[in-house]
Scaffold this motif. Structure first.
Motif, PDB file in Angstrom:
ATOM      1  N   GLU A 286      40.461  44.256  42.740  1.00  0.00           N
ATOM      2  CA  GLU A 286      40.470  42.864  43.214  1.00  0.00           C
ATOM      3  C   GLU A 286      39.166  42.156  42.859  1.00  0.00           C
ATOM      4  O   GLU A 286      39.176  41.000  42.428  1.00  0.00           O
ATOM      5  CB  GLU A 286      40.723  42.818  44.721  1.00  0.00           C
ATOM      6  N   ALA A 287      38.040  42.841  43.022  1.00  0.00           N
ATOM      7  CA  ALA A 287      36.742  42.254  42.662  1.00  0.00           C
ATOM      8  C   ALA A 287      36.657  42.024  41.160  1.00  0.00           C
ATOM      9  O   ALA A 287      36.132  40.994  40.703  1.00  0.00           O
ATOM     10  CB  ALA A 287      35.607  43.163  43.138  1.00  0.00           C
ATOM     11  N   THR A 288      37.191  42.957  40.393  1.00  0.00           N
ATOM     12  CA  THR A 288      37.195  42.807  38.937  1.00  0.00           C
ATOM     13  C   THR A 288      38.025  41.605  38.520  1.00  0.00           C
ATOM     14  O   THR A 288      37.608  40.820  37.667  1.00  0.00           O
ATOM     15  CB  THR A 288      37.723  44.090  38.269  1.00  0.00           C
ATOM     16  N   ALA A 289      39.191  41.450  39.127  1.00  0.00           N
ATOM     17  CA  ALA A 289      40.044  40.303  38.800  1.00  0.00           C
ATOM     18  C   ALA A 289      39.319  39.001  39.118  1.00  0.00           C
ATOM     19  O   ALA A 289      39.324  38.061  38.304  1.00  0.00           O
ATOM     20  CB  ALA A 289      41.355  40.383  39.573  1.00  0.00           C
ATOM     21  N   ALA A 290      38.678  38.930  40.265  1.00  0.00           N
ATOM     22  CA  ALA A 290      37.972  37.712  40.662  1.00  0.00           C
ATOM     23  C   ALA A 290      36.841  37.373  39.695  1.00  0.00           C
ATOM     24  O   ALA A 290      36.630  36.207  39.349  1.00  0.00           O
ATOM     25  CB  ALA A 290      37.431  37.861  42.082  1.00  0.00           C
ATOM     26  N   GLU A 291      36.128  38.380  39.245  1.00  0.00           N
ATOM     27  CA  GLU A 291      35.021  38.155  38.306  1.00  0.00           C
ATOM     28  C   GLU A 291      35.520  37.868  36.895  1.00  0.00           C
ATOM     29  O   GLU A 291      34.894  37.123  36.146  1.00  0.00           O
ATOM     30  CB  GLU A 291      34.084  39.363  38.293  1.00  0.00           C
ATOM     31  N   ALA A 292      36.634  38.465  36.526  1.00  0.00           N
ATOM     32  CA  ALA A 292      37.154  38.314  35.169  1.00  0.00           C
ATOM     33  C   ALA A 292      37.794  36.954  34.925  1.00  0.00           C
ATOM     34  O   ALA A 292      37.690  36.402  33.821  1.00  0.00           O
ATOM     35  CB  ALA A 292      38.163  39.414  34.863  1.00  0.00           C
TER      36      ALA A 292
END
Length: 90
Positions: free
Chosen positions: A16-22
């Protein structure tokens, strides 16, 4: 996330954090990075519709940069995640 997905670890918070940053940086991803990202999310079974839709939109304009492996991984990931992305695949 690729390594986590490969290892069979669906660390939801990490994904989820990766998606938000990506999301705001997808235009900086090359074709392999886009393909590997959707592959990892699909493999881990982590739903990220907005991320997939954003990658589909970016890939549509840059499809000539995708090699056969990138295309295969992307198509498989969208199918596995049950996200149609008709504009990209028509």
């Amino acid at each position: 996330v690729w390594a986590f997905a490969t290892a069979g670890v669906a660390a939801r918070t990490l994904f989820e954090a990766t998606a938000a940053e990506a999301l705001p940086r997808i235009n900086e991803f090359n074709s392999q990075a886009m393909a590997n990202t959707v592959w990892a999310f699909a493999t881990a079974g982590v739903a990220a519709r907005t991320l997939f839709e954003t990658i589909a939109a970016e890939a549509l304009w840059r499809i000539n940069e995708f090699n056969s492996q990138d295309i295969a991984n992307t198509v498989w990931a969208f199918a596995k995640a049950d996200i149609a992305a008709r504009t990209l695949f028509e």
